[in-house]
Design a protein around this motif. Structure first.
Motif, mmCIF file in Angstrom:
data_model
loop_
_atom_site.group_PDB
_atom_site.id
_atom_site.type_symbol
_atom_site.label_atom_id
_atom_site.label_comp_id
_atom_site.label_asym_id
_atom_site.label_seq_id
_atom_site.Cartn_x
_atom_site.Cartn_y
_atom_site.Cartn_z
ATOM 1 N N GLN A 1 0.810 -1.213 0.000
ATOM 2 C CA GLN A 1 0.000 0.000 0.000
ATOM 3 C C GLN A 1 0.850 1.272 0.000
ATOM 4 N N HIS A 25 -6.602 -4.767 -0.971
ATOM 5 C CA HIS A 25 -6.430 -3.334 -1.258
ATOM 6 C C HIS A 25 -4.954 -2.986 -1.478
ATOM 7 N N LEU A 26 -4.310 -3.718 -2.348
ATOM 8 C CA LEU A 26 -2.923 -3.412 -2.683
ATOM 9 C C LEU A 26 -2.871 -2.234 -3.646
ATOM 10 N N ALA A 27 -1.853 -1.374 -3.450
ATOM 11 C CA ALA A 27 -1.695 -0.230 -4.340
ATOM 12 C C ALA A 27 -1.172 -0.646 -5.703
#
Length: 357
Positions: free
Chosen positions: A168, A289-291
């Motif tokens: 993230q 929710h990985l960037a």
């Protein structure tokens, strides 16, 4: 000789050591010149020869906000696409694999390899965790690249777990997980993958309760590594796939492997215990929710260190991730030039095709 000149020496001495350095006007280029000159001098002066890799012009250190030191290697063109490489368990910043300088230059990749806390020349961190690594990496990328600048990560073996923990960070484009240890805190799942690997993981997890015993084992392990290399290395190869045994038996690969593994123990026994304790605790990584816009998973089907089923399980937990299984390959195919080029090229493509945010 009047009183005004009584304290002035009758002559001046100018001393020049080494080759003269002419400023170019570009700070990064000038720093590179200075590093080269200092490294050359340190090799010439007895008693000043530094630790392995420290004399390399690519070696660098960063003082973090809490006062700790983060050591790293920064190789390849300074204007190249920045990749962070996170080393394996019992690895260090010296883990070159097959990412040689000519390959990095040809692909125009800047390859940054930091030591984790307590490993190599990086200062230990009290009660360190996998997710705590992300803050160290944020400071490193801010320092070398600038805040929010784009980069991608290649994590090998245990380094893949730390790569996910950085998922993230601002500026992250793509992640490549190679021979990935995945999420080892999910230890119950490993039993169905491999009984042998499950037993190893279980003993590592118990290090939290039997740390003194683990450190004694670590001391014996370190002694064999430094003083009985031949028998130690034969034991390492014995449990590997045929392809891994062939790769590690190449003299240049063996030497690279030896230097890297010894550097992981540079600060003495006890610090790998901290690595184990961090790895086998729940890192609380939010995989949803990985960037990174792309996650690539590559694994050898014949991997005896981390069974391929672990990668398949991780792929199922990461919807949309790319997944490639390599036939007849084991764990250490990263030391094969062709395979390393394929990994870097695939990550480079993913990095470039990731939309700007």
């Amino acid at each position: 000789t009047g009183s005004n000149y009584s304290n002035v020496p009758p002559f001046r001495i100018h001393v020049r050591i080494g080759k003269p350095i002419t400023p170019s006007g570009h700070p990064q280029a000038d720093i590179g010149q200075l590093r080269d000159a200092v490294a050359e001098l340190m090799q010439r002066i007895p008693g000043l020869r530094p630790a392995p890799g420290e004399s390399d012009p690519a070696f660098g250190k960063l003082t973090l906000r809490d006062g700790r030191t983060l050591a790293y290697m920064d190789r390849g063109p300074r204007t190249g696409t920045p990749f962070l490489h996170f080393h394996s368990f019992q690895g260090s910043r010296l883990e070159r694999m097959a990412a040689q300088d000519d390959l990095l230059a040809r692909l125009n990749i800047r390859f940054i390899s930091p030591d984790r806390p307590g490993i190599g020349l990086s200062t230990p961190a009290r009660d360190r965790t996998v997710v705590g690594w992300a803050e160290d990496v944020r400071q490193l990328t801010d320092h070398l690249l600038g805040p929010g600048q784009a980069f991608s990560i290649l994590g090998f073996s245990a380094g893949a777990t730390y790569a996910l923990a950085c998922g993230q960070l601002p500026g992250l484009r793509a992640i490549s997980l190679v021979g990935s240890l995945g999420l080892p805190h999910l230890i119950a799942n490993w039993r169905r993958f491999s009984q042998e690997t499950w037993r190893i993981l279980l003993s590592a997890k118990l290090a939290n309760f039997r740390s003194a015993t683990f450190v004694r084992i670590e001391k014996k392990h370190r002694d064999r590594l430094f003083n009985h290399w031949e028998s130690y290395f034969e034991d390492v190869k014995r449990g590997l796939s045929a392809d891994d045994q062939r790769i590690l038996s190449q003299p240049e690969v063996e030497e690279s492997f030896r230097q890297n593994r010894r550097e992981s123990y540079a600060q003495g026994p006890g610090y790998l215990l901290q690595e184990v304790q961090a790895l086998y605790s729940d890192p609380r990584i939010d995989l949803a929710h990985l960037a990174a816009c792309t996650v690539l998973i590559t694994h050898g089907i014949d991997d005896k260190v981390v069974p391929v089923e672990v990668a398949r399980d991780l792929h199922a937990r990461l919807p949309g991730s790319g997944f490639q299984e390599l036939p007849r390959r084991g764990h250490y195919f990263v030391y094969e030039p062709d395979e390393m080029e394929n990994l870097l090229a695939a990550l480079l493509k993913a990095h470039r095709t990731c939309p700007d945010v």
